[in-house]
Motif scaffolding. Structure first.
Motif, PDB file in Angstrom:
ATOM      1  N   LYS A   6       0.751  -0.991   0.014  1.00  0.00           N
ATOM      2  CA  LYS A   6      -0.246  -0.042  -0.061  1.00  0.00           C
ATOM      3  C   LYS A   6       0.705   1.269   0.009  1.00  0.00           C
ATOM      4  N   GLN A 102       0.413  -1.796  -7.066  1.00  0.00           N
ATOM      5  CA  GLN A 102      -0.799  -1.795  -6.099  1.00  0.00           C
ATOM      6  C   GLN A 102      -1.405  -3.189  -6.490  1.00  0.00           C
ATOM      7  N   ASP A 106      -2.780  -6.471  -3.713  1.00  0.00           N
ATOM      8  CA  ASP A 106      -4.214  -6.809  -3.951  1.00  0.00           C
ATOM      9  C   ASP A 106      -4.228  -8.266  -4.248  1.00  0.00           C
TER      10      ASP A 106
END
Length: 118
Positions: A6, A102, A106
């Motif tokens: 993150k 990113q 995920d």
């Protein structure tokens, strides 16, 4: 270690020729893979030894793969003989790389099969 990826903006920075990525490498691993973010650097295990530039070549190969660019567009700016490095990736943008990192946060797995480091 920070959870996920993150905090990608802490290690991806715009550069006049493209983007720099701060990395912390761990050579001699079973496979090359992203381990997460630690102390403002992307932590990467490398399936190459820290001998005769093999780990640097493997790191650049892996980052080129992640960035979707050619190996010759990636080079070590700082830390050639250190585990902490700053890598330049030419011809890409911080936004594009942030999107890739990113996706790793995920849950998308990113690793490469072992290689001879060339």
């Amino acid at each position: 270690m920070e959870s996920g990826l993150k905090h990608f903006s802490s290690f991806v920075r715009p550069h006049p020729e493209g983007v720099t990525v701060s990395v912390h490498v761990l050579p001699n691993a079973r496979r090359t893979e992203v381990m997460g973010v630690e102390q403002g650097a992307l932590k990467i295990r490398l399936c190459a030894p820290p001998v005769e530039g093999a780990a640097n070549r493997e790191c650049m190969r892996f980052l080129a793969h992640l960035a979707g660019t050619a190996k010759n567009r990636v080079r070590v700016l700082y830390g050639d003989k250190s585990r902490k490095k700053v890598i330049l990736i030419r011809g890409t943008t911080a936004e594009r790389l942030m999107a890739v990192f990113q996706s790793l946060g995920d849950g998308e797995e990113r690793h490469l099969p072992t290689s001879n480091g060339s």
